[in-house]
Write a protein that holds these residues in place. Sequence first.
Motif, PDB file in Angstrom:
ATOM      1  N   VAL A 110      25.847  26.120  37.816  1.00 35.68           N
ATOM      2  CA  VAL A 110      26.265  27.203  38.706  1.00 35.68           C
ATOM      3  C   VAL A 110      25.744  28.542  38.174  1.00 35.68           C
ATOM      4  O   VAL A 110      25.915  28.844  36.999  1.00 35.68           O
ATOM      5  N   PRO A 111      25.062  29.332  39.025  1.00 29.80           N
ATOM      6  CA  PRO A 111      24.532  30.618  38.567  1.00 29.80           C
ATOM      7  C   PRO A 111      25.654  31.548  38.120  1.00 29.80           C
ATOM      8  O   PRO A 111      26.754  31.504  38.673  1.00 29.80           O
ATOM      9  N   SER A 112      25.362  32.383  37.148  1.00 32.36           N
ATOM     10  CA  SER A 112      26.411  33.218  36.585  1.00 32.36           C
ATOM     11  C   SER A 112      27.007  34.173  37.627  1.00 32.36           C
ATOM     12  O   SER A 112      28.199  34.456  37.600  1.00 32.36           O
ATOM     13  N   ILE A 113      26.196  34.618  38.562  1.00 29.81           N
ATOM     14  CA  ILE A 113      26.727  35.554  39.557  1.00 29.81           C
ATOM     15  C   ILE A 113      27.740  34.851  40.468  1.00 29.81           C
ATOM     16  O   ILE A 113      28.707  35.464  40.939  1.00 29.81           O
ATOM     17  N   VAL A 114      27.531  33.548  40.682  1.00 31.55           N
ATOM     18  CA  VAL A 114      28.483  32.787  41.489  1.00 31.55           C
ATOM     19  C   VAL A 114      29.813  32.656  40.736  1.00 31.55           C
ATOM     20  O   VAL A 114      30.889  32.744  41.335  1.00 31.55           O
ATOM     21  N   PHE A 115      29.722  32.496  39.400  1.00 32.16           N
ATOM     22  CA  PHE A 115      30.953  32.530  38.608  1.00 32.16           C
ATOM     23  C   PHE A 115      31.659  33.871  38.791  1.00 32.16           C
ATOM     24  O   PHE A 115      32.885  33.943  38.849  1.00 32.16           O
ATOM     25  N   GLY A 116      30.855  34.918  38.871  1.00 32.56           N
ATOM     26  CA  GLY A 116      31.414  36.251  39.102  1.00 32.56           C
ATOM     27  C   GLY A 116      32.184  36.304  40.410  1.00 32.56           C
ATOM     28  O   GLY A 116      33.319  36.787  40.472  1.00 32.56           O
ATOM     29  N   LEU A 117      31.564  35.779  41.478  1.00 32.45           N
ATOM     30  CA  LEU A 117      32.216  35.772  42.794  1.00 32.45           C
ATOM     31  C   LEU A 117      33.517  34.977  42.745  1.00 32.45           C
ATOM     32  O   LEU A 117      34.544  35.382  43.286  1.00 32.45           O
ATOM     33  N   PHE A 118      33.431  33.825  42.064  1.00 29.74           N
ATOM     34  CA  PHE A 118      34.593  32.948  41.931  1.00 29.74           C
ATOM     35  C   PHE A 118      35.713  33.676  41.179  1.00 29.74           C
ATOM     36  O   PHE A 118      36.865  33.685  41.606  1.00 29.74           O
ATOM     37  N   GLY A 119      35.354  34.335  40.083  1.00 29.00           N
ATOM     38  CA  GLY A 119      36.349  35.071  39.299  1.00 29.00           C
ATOM     39  C   GLY A 119      36.971  36.186  40.118  1.00 29.00           C
ATOM     40  O   GLY A 119      38.179  36.429  40.067  1.00 29.00           O
ATOM     41  N   LEU A 120      36.124  36.849  40.907  1.00 29.21           N
ATOM     42  CA  LEU A 120      36.607  37.924  41.764  1.00 29.21           C
ATOM     43  C   LEU A 120      37.596  37.380  42.787  1.00 29.21           C
ATOM     44  O   LEU A 120      38.686  37.931  42.974  1.00 29.21           O
ATOM     45  N   GLY A 121      37.218  36.273  43.434  1.00 32.13           N
ATOM     46  CA  GLY A 121      38.068  35.693  44.462  1.00 32.13           C
ATOM     47  C   GLY A 121      39.372  35.147  43.892  1.00 32.13           C
ATOM     48  O   GLY A 121      40.443  35.412  44.440  1.00 32.13           O
ATOM     49  N   LEU A 122      39.281  34.405  42.781  1.00 31.54           N
ATOM     50  CA  LEU A 122      40.476  33.730  42.261  1.00 31.54           C
ATOM     51  C   LEU A 122      41.310  34.643  41.361  1.00 31.54           C
ATOM     52  O   LEU A 122      42.477  34.899  41.646  1.00 31.54           O
ATOM     53  N   PHE A 123      40.721  35.140  40.284  1.00 28.03           N
ATOM     54  CA  PHE A 123      41.518  35.855  39.292  1.00 28.03           C
ATOM     55  C   PHE A 123      41.825  37.293  39.706  1.00 28.03           C
ATOM     56  O   PHE A 123      42.958  37.740  39.646  1.00 28.03           O
ATOM     57  N   VAL A 124      40.783  38.015  40.135  1.00 27.55           N
ATOM     58  CA  VAL A 124      40.979  39.437  40.424  1.00 27.55           C
ATOM     59  C   VAL A 124      41.852  39.632  41.654  1.00 27.55           C
ATOM     60  O   VAL A 124      42.787  40.418  41.639  1.00 27.55           O
ATOM     61  N   ILE A 125      41.537  38.885  42.727  1.00 30.60           N
ATOM     62  CA  ILE A 125      42.228  39.148  43.991  1.00 30.60           C
ATOM     63  C   ILE A 125      43.386  38.179  44.244  1.00 30.60           C
ATOM     64  O   ILE A 125      44.527  38.597  44.414  1.00 30.60           O
ATOM     65  N   PHE A 126      43.099  36.878  44.207  1.00 28.65           N
ATOM     66  CA  PHE A 126      44.135  35.920  44.586  1.00 28.65           C
ATOM     67  C   PHE A 126      45.303  35.924  43.598  1.00 28.65           C
ATOM     68  O   PHE A 126      46.466  36.012  43.989  1.00 28.65           O
ATOM     69  N   LEU A 127      45.002  35.854  42.296  1.00 30.86           N
ATOM     70  CA  LEU A 127      46.075  35.852  41.304  1.00 30.86           C
ATOM     71  C   LEU A 127      46.503  37.267  40.920  1.00 30.86           C
ATOM     72  O   LEU A 127      47.384  37.472  40.101  1.00 30.86           O
ATOM     73  N   ASN A 128      45.777  38.238  41.492  1.00 32.35           N
ATOM     74  CA  ASN A 128      46.154  39.637  41.341  1.00 32.35           C
ATOM     75  C   ASN A 128      46.136  40.140  39.885  1.00 32.35           C
ATOM     76  O   ASN A 128      46.942  40.968  39.492  1.00 32.35           O
ATOM     77  N   PHE A 129      45.207  39.621  39.089  1.00 35.30           N
ATOM     78  CA  PHE A 129      45.053  40.144  37.729  1.00 35.30           C
ATOM     79  C   PHE A 129      44.286  41.458  37.737  1.00 35.30           C
ATOM     80  O   PHE A 129      44.191  42.135  36.733  1.00 35.30           O
ATOM     81  N   GLY A 130      43.683  41.770  38.862  1.00 30.24           N
ATOM     82  CA  GLY A 130      42.885  42.985  38.951  1.00 30.24           C
ATOM     83  C   GLY A 130      41.611  42.854  38.140  1.00 30.24           C
ATOM     84  O   GLY A 130      41.349  41.832  37.525  1.00 30.24           O
ATOM     85  N   SER A 131      40.832  43.949  38.169  1.00 34.39           N
ATOM     86  CA  SER A 131      39.630  43.974  37.349  1.00 34.39           C
ATOM     87  C   SER A 131      40.088  44.211  35.921  1.00 34.39           C
ATOM     88  O   SER A 131      40.441  45.319  35.560  1.00 34.39           O
ATOM     89  N   SER A 132      40.132  43.151  35.110  1.00 30.64           N
ATOM     90  CA  SER A 132      40.765  43.275  33.802  1.00 30.64           C
ATOM     91  C   SER A 132      40.138  42.341  32.779  1.00 30.64           C
ATOM     92  O   SER A 132      39.383  41.448  33.135  1.00 30.64           O
ATOM     93  N   ILE A 133      40.490  42.558  31.513  1.00 26.40           N
ATOM     94  CA  ILE A 133      39.996  41.692  30.449  1.00 26.40           C
ATOM     95  C   ILE A 133      40.376  40.249  30.737  1.00 26.40           C
ATOM     96  O   ILE A 133      39.582  39.332  30.562  1.00 26.40           O
ATOM     97  N   LEU A 134      41.616  40.058  31.216  1.00 21.01           N
ATOM     98  CA  LEU A 134      42.105  38.709  31.495  1.00 21.01           C
ATOM     99  C   LEU A 134      41.204  37.991  32.502  1.00 21.01           C
ATOM    100  O   LEU A 134      40.745  36.877  32.257  1.00 21.01           O
ATOM    101  N   SER A 135      40.929  38.667  33.622  1.00 16.93           N
ATOM    102  CA  SER A 135      40.070  38.051  34.643  1.00 16.93           C
ATOM    103  C   SER A 135      38.705  37.721  34.056  1.00 16.93           C
ATOM    104  O   SER A 135      38.153  36.641  34.300  1.00 16.93           O
TER     105      SER A 135
END
Lengths: 283, 295
Positions: A110-135
């Motif tokens: 999986v291309p790294s940018i797709v991991f980025g999209l996935f992280g954005l969709g799941l961690f940042v937005i869906f789980l509401n961690f925001g743009s953060s170290i955790l995400s």
Amino acid sequence: MTNSKTETIIFWFMRSVTYSIVLIIAYIIFRIIYLGIPAVNWEFLTAMPRKSGAEGGILPAIVGTLCLMTGTIVVALPLGMAAAIYLSEYARQGKFTQVIRMAIITLAGVPSIVFGLFGLGLFVIFLNFGSSILSGCLTLACMILPIIIASSEEALRAVPLGIRQASLAMGATKWQTIRTNVLPYSFSGMLTGSILGVGRAAGETAPVLLTVAAFYLPKLPKSVFDQVMCLPYHLYILATQHPDADKIRPMQYGTALVLLTLVLGINLIAIIIRSKIRKKYKW
Amino acid sequence: MQNWRKILFKEKAVKYTLAAAASMSILIVLLIFTFLGKEAFGFLYEPGLKELFHTRWMPVSSQRESFGLVPLICGSLLVTTMATIIMIPFGVGASVYIAELAKPRERETLKPFIEILACIPSVVIGFFGLLIIVPMVKKVFGLQSGYNALSGAILLALMAIPTVISISEDAIRSVPKDYKSASLALGASKMQTVWRVIVPAALPGIITAVMLGIGRVIGETMAVMMVTGNSALITGNPTESVRTMTATIAAEMGEVPFGSTHYKALFCVGIVLLIATFILNLIAFKILKKYRMIG
């Protein structure tokens, strides 16, 4: 005669192709070291950036990258090692194992940018961690998981079967065998692979860009829910987005040098550990 | 008796915990598809699949926004094709040289040195490209700007070469020694043996190596974003600026409002990327498995 002449030509062609690659690598590294060293001093490493990165240091970017590396390893290491132990010691040939292997291969591609999209969709937005170290850490951990699993499995398989059989024959259970007779010999090998994975995570920009990185944030993070700057993204910003990109070349080379030293240093450590293991255990 | 039961319970618990950890990879893959699909599906609902086949990518426009993926896919294809053309002679040539022609000492120095290239972060390669390759391309071809598909392809080839070398070198070295001995015994020269016997025998592995290299090229983001100029044109001309799929996501995601059409369109781009690399990898590993080049 002509035949041997063509052979010599082909030989030299292939040799020059190989050495031209070597030369390019040497040139990239030499240039970054040569032009980066004058920029790197105590202030550069320990001060906050000023004037959106044109002056001052890169401390928050260094700290940010270190935070991400630590967090990533904390998440990915236990998970990857456990998965590797299962695959190499417990898993039988079958549908379940096949699906797991397929999933790992898929993840590795999986291309790294797709991991980025996935992280954005799941961690940042869906789980509401925001743009953060955790995400960011969770995203990077998903990314380097295949690397850790693959090299841990290799380390486990390097332990001879006889050792396991001897332990089982003595009446130890499977887990006791693994814990006392397999893991001690393979742990450092597993660590090597994980270090390589972290090296990759440290240099990665695209997933970090979408899940954690701050454009310009001259302060240190206080919790895992803070945004941070990180070295690769900072270099990208300085080199392409900064209004005075042409005038702050030393800052760019300095950042590139610090990043390169960090990543190559990590890999060097892994290589040293690996060669030590090879000397220590000769089955 | 009690103790025995405890141990058995522990054994089971450990086993299932480890199995759960191993299944995490499955879960992550499913989550990736779900979360990319979820956002992309919104786009198919409104404004619909047809919009993606539009020939213009103009996500921000005062008159009519259009989200045609054609120019982005074109950009990615152009850069990838050119990178592949550059990558094959270098990657395969070097791997044959390292595996078969280099002296043992030479091989032991060359291999780790080329592996260093694989460790250099893509943003550093992009930085190098920005300062060296872009001006060079501009000068050599007498162009107005060096920010074009060619510069991108050169950098991408450079980044994929270590992957290609390491996998095809393994494939070449896994060719049974008997083939070589037999060929040499029949009076074939060293070069004839290499090109007519060893390379054909290792061909599936070499093809796989190139495919995995291509997979890496398609997914590469930062280096390509820094040097290709990023204008979404439909062109086959290497000296024109292009915008790849990866660069589009990286460059635009920061500025789009959450949930907007543009935001969903970027997830569609991600899905296309994901599927493309997925298929490439699948084929590559099928080949490897078929010819038993991996376990």
